[in-house]
Write a protein that holds these residues in place. Structure first.
Motif, mmCIF file in Angstrom:
data_model
loop_
_atom_site.group_PDB
_atom_site.id
_atom_site.type_symbol
_atom_site.label_atom_id
_atom_site.label_comp_id
_atom_site.label_asym_id
_atom_site.label_seq_id
_atom_site.Cartn_x
_atom_site.Cartn_y
_atom_site.Cartn_z
ATOM 1 N N SER A 283 0.839 -1.175 -0.027
ATOM 2 C CA SER A 283 -0.085 0.020 -0.169
ATOM 3 C C SER A 283 0.881 1.365 0.144
ATOM 4 C CB SER A 283 -0.932 0.020 1.381
ATOM 5 O OG SER A 283 -1.759 1.223 1.188
ATOM 6 N N PHE A 284 0.409 2.162 -0.841
ATOM 7 C CA PHE A 284 1.185 3.434 -0.831
ATOM 8 C C PHE A 284 0.388 4.514 -1.382
ATOM 9 C CE2 PHE A 284 5.352 5.897 -2.608
ATOM 10 C CZ PHE A 284 5.405 6.671 -1.322
ATOM 11 N N GLU A 285 -0.440 5.244 -0.597
ATOM 12 C CA GLU A 285 -1.538 6.172 -1.151
ATOM 13 C C GLU A 285 -1.805 7.000 0.045
ATOM 14 O OE1 GLU A 285 -3.393 2.939 -2.423
ATOM 15 O OE2 GLU A 285 -3.184 2.624 -0.316
ATOM 16 N N SER A 286 -2.241 8.153 -0.458
ATOM 17 C CA SER A 286 -3.219 9.091 0.658
ATOM 18 C C SER A 286 -4.492 8.226 1.185
ATOM 19 C CB SER A 286 -3.417 10.394 0.031
ATOM 20 O OG SER A 286 -4.410 11.162 0.871
ATOM 21 N N GLN A 287 -4.628 8.307 2.456
ATOM 22 C CA GLN A 287 -5.841 7.683 2.837
ATOM 23 C C GLN A 287 -7.222 8.573 2.923
ATOM 24 O OE1 GLN A 287 -6.027 4.324 3.765
ATOM 25 N NE2 GLN A 287 -3.931 3.885 2.882
ATOM 26 N N GLY A 288 -7.029 9.729 2.554
ATOM 27 C CA GLY A 288 -8.262 10.754 2.724
ATOM 28 C C GLY A 288 -8.544 11.153 4.140
ATOM 29 N N ASP A 289 -7.611 10.804 5.118
ATOM 30 C CA ASP A 289 -7.837 11.346 6.481
ATOM 31 C C ASP A 289 -6.515 12.282 6.765
ATOM 32 O OD1 ASP A 289 -5.835 9.427 6.487
ATOM 33 O OD2 ASP A 289 -6.789 8.268 8.218
ATOM 34 N N GLY A 290 -5.763 12.806 5.780
ATOM 35 C CA GLY A 290 -4.595 13.890 6.230
ATOM 36 C C GLY A 290 -3.483 12.856 6.346
ATOM 37 N N ARG A 291 -3.491 11.768 5.933
ATOM 38 C CA ARG A 291 -2.239 10.825 6.115
ATOM 39 C C ARG A 291 -1.832 9.934 4.900
ATOM 40 N NH1 ARG A 291 -3.034 6.567 10.709
ATOM 41 N NH2 ARG A 291 -4.633 5.988 9.135
ATOM 42 N N ALA B 75 15.477 -8.915 6.325
ATOM 43 C CA ALA B 75 14.100 -8.944 5.812
ATOM 44 C C ALA B 75 12.976 -8.307 6.904
ATOM 45 C CB ALA B 75 13.379 -10.514 5.408
ATOM 46 N N GLN B 76 12.485 -7.390 6.495
ATOM 47 C CA GLN B 76 11.664 -6.539 7.173
ATOM 48 C C GLN B 76 10.425 -6.273 6.731
ATOM 49 O OE1 GLN B 76 13.042 -2.586 8.742
ATOM 50 N NE2 GLN B 76 14.289 -3.706 10.133
ATOM 51 N N GLN B 77 9.292 -6.373 7.556
ATOM 52 C CA GLN B 77 7.981 -5.704 7.042
ATOM 53 C C GLN B 77 7.671 -4.286 7.876
ATOM 54 O OE1 GLN B 77 5.310 -7.596 5.213
ATOM 55 N NE2 GLN B 77 3.988 -5.758 5.555
ATOM 56 N N VAL B 78 7.384 -3.300 7.161
ATOM 57 C CA VAL B 78 7.296 -1.949 7.594
ATOM 58 C C VAL B 78 5.913 -1.202 7.471
ATOM 59 C CG1 VAL B 78 9.817 -1.646 7.841
ATOM 60 C CG2 VAL B 78 8.494 -0.755 5.810
ATOM 61 N N SER B 79 5.379 -0.572 8.246
ATOM 62 C CA SER B 79 4.357 0.368 7.889
ATOM 63 C C SER B 79 4.473 1.562 8.572
ATOM 64 C CB SER B 79 3.070 -0.268 8.671
ATOM 65 O OG SER B 79 1.937 0.469 8.566
ATOM 66 N N LEU B 80 4.494 2.635 7.582
ATOM 67 C CA LEU B 80 4.983 4.085 7.692
ATOM 68 C C LEU B 80 3.887 4.890 7.628
ATOM 69 C CD1 LEU B 80 8.372 3.872 5.743
ATOM 70 C CD2 LEU B 80 8.035 3.566 8.150
ATOM 71 N N VAL B 81 3.504 6.111 8.338
ATOM 72 C CA VAL B 81 2.573 6.913 8.234
ATOM 73 C C VAL B 81 3.268 8.414 8.218
ATOM 74 C CG1 VAL B 81 0.300 7.925 9.272
ATOM 75 C CG2 VAL B 81 1.027 5.472 9.489
ATOM 76 N N GLU B 82 2.814 9.247 6.940
ATOM 77 C CA GLU B 82 3.371 10.452 7.147
ATOM 78 C C GLU B 82 2.194 11.183 6.991
ATOM 79 O OE1 GLU B 82 6.026 12.178 7.216
ATOM 80 O OE2 GLU B 82 7.430 10.522 7.227
ATOM 81 N N PRO B 83 1.977 12.333 8.043
ATOM 82 C CA PRO B 83 0.847 13.341 8.114
ATOM 83 C C PRO B 83 1.063 14.351 6.765
ATOM 84 C CG PRO B 83 2.295 13.910 9.718
ATOM 85 C CD PRO B 83 2.759 12.713 9.083
ATOM 86 N N LEU B 84 -0.126 14.774 6.391
ATOM 87 C CA LEU B 84 -0.099 15.800 5.136
ATOM 88 C C LEU B 84 0.010 17.082 5.950
ATOM 89 C CD1 LEU B 84 -2.811 14.902 2.734
ATOM 90 C CD2 LEU B 84 -0.542 14.140 2.654
ATOM 91 N N THR B 85 1.110 17.861 5.453
ATOM 92 C CA THR B 85 1.180 19.354 5.862
ATOM 93 C C THR B 85 0.620 20.341 5.423
ATOM 94 O OG1 THR B 85 3.202 19.530 4.621
ATOM 95 C CG2 THR B 85 3.491 18.635 7.078
ATOM 96 N N GLY B 86 -0.479 20.112 4.545
ATOM 97 C CA GLY B 86 -0.992 21.205 3.683
ATOM 98 C C GLY B 86 -2.280 20.505 2.864
ATOM 99 N N ALA B 87 -2.675 20.932 1.781
ATOM 100 C CA ALA B 87 -3.915 20.594 1.146
ATOM 101 C C ALA B 87 -3.300 20.579 -0.416
ATOM 102 C CB ALA B 87 -5.046 21.727 1.478
ATOM 103 N N GLY B 88 -4.002 19.749 -1.001
ATOM 104 C CA GLY B 88 -3.820 19.545 -2.595
ATOM 105 C C GLY B 88 -2.660 18.452 -2.724
ATOM 106 N N ASP B 89 -2.660 18.286 -4.054
ATOM 107 C CA ASP B 89 -1.581 17.231 -4.421
ATOM 108 C C ASP B 89 -0.177 17.493 -4.069
ATOM 109 O OD1 ASP B 89 -3.727 16.110 -6.036
ATOM 110 O OD2 ASP B 89 -3.423 17.476 -7.696
#
Length: 211
Positions: A137-145, A164-178
């Motif tokens: 998975s690698f996309e915006s979730q529609g909830d600001g992340r 070998a590693q499984q990772v889950s990373l979350v980055e918050p959006l710091t603004g609006a738009g693409d």
């Protein structure tokens, strides 16, 4: 003669009216389409400072093309809202996302590992290390992340798994738009690169497998 001229004039009128209607529809369609979407790429632009770095004796690390689900591996800039995937009408990728992630990952690893040659190209000889990344998975979730879920594997030149590693990373959006979405996705790739670089440094010394 006058009657013949009148008939030709009447016959040409519907044709002119039809052409005018078609032209009007074309102009209206152009007006409704709006400006073209903005093209985006992941990662920062390379440094513009001229330089030459000899790399002949440096160990080579090959990053294989990153794997992505088919719905993501396009030039569409998408957002997931529940079980629905929506493409942005105002922005798109300038390259397929798998190409962009691979290129950005190579650049981020090269910055962190200046003593290694990090490349996505197949080397002439056996590489010292090989990195494979599979993004679930690698996309915006529609909830600001932006969410990145991946499994990455580091092998030696012969295919033996070192890390070998499984990772889950979350980055918050710091603004609006693409632009804000692309910036958050770039940070997520950079974070993934940091984890892979740490794995490379923890693995057995590269000097023994160089060449």
């Amino acid at each position: 003669m006058r009657r013949a001229t009148f008939i030709r004039s009447r016959a040409g009128a519907p044709m002119r009216a039809g052409l005018f209607a078609v032209l009007s529809l074309c102009l209206a369609a152009c007006g409704l389409s709006g400006p073209a979407p903005t093209d985006y790429v992941l990662g920062a632009a390379p440094a513009a400072t001229p330089s030459t770095v000899p790399q002949t004796s440096m160990p080579v690390v090959v990053v294989r093309r990153v794997l992505l689900p088919d719905y993501l591996d396009t030039t569409d800039l998408v957002m997931r809202k529940g079980g629905v995937v929506v493409s942005s009408p105002t922005g798109r990728w300038a390259e397929r996302l798998s190409v962009g992630v691979t290129r950005s990952l190579v650049a981020a690893l090269s910055t962190r590992l200046p003593g290694l040659v990090v490349t996505a190209a197949s080397p002439v000889g056996r590489p010292a290390r090989e990195v494979r990344v599979d993004l679930a998975s690698f996309e915006s979730q529609g909830d600001g992340r932006v969410v990145l879920v991946a499994r990455w594997v580091l092998t030696d030149g012969g295919g033996k798994t070192l890390v070998a590693q499984q990772v889950s990373l979350v980055e918050p959006l710091t603004g609006a738009g693409d632009g804000a979405v692309v910036a958050a996705m770039t940070r997520a790739v950079d974070d993934l690169a940091a984890r892979i670089a740490a794995g490379l440094e923890r693995a057995s010394p590269l000097a023994d497998s160089a060449g």
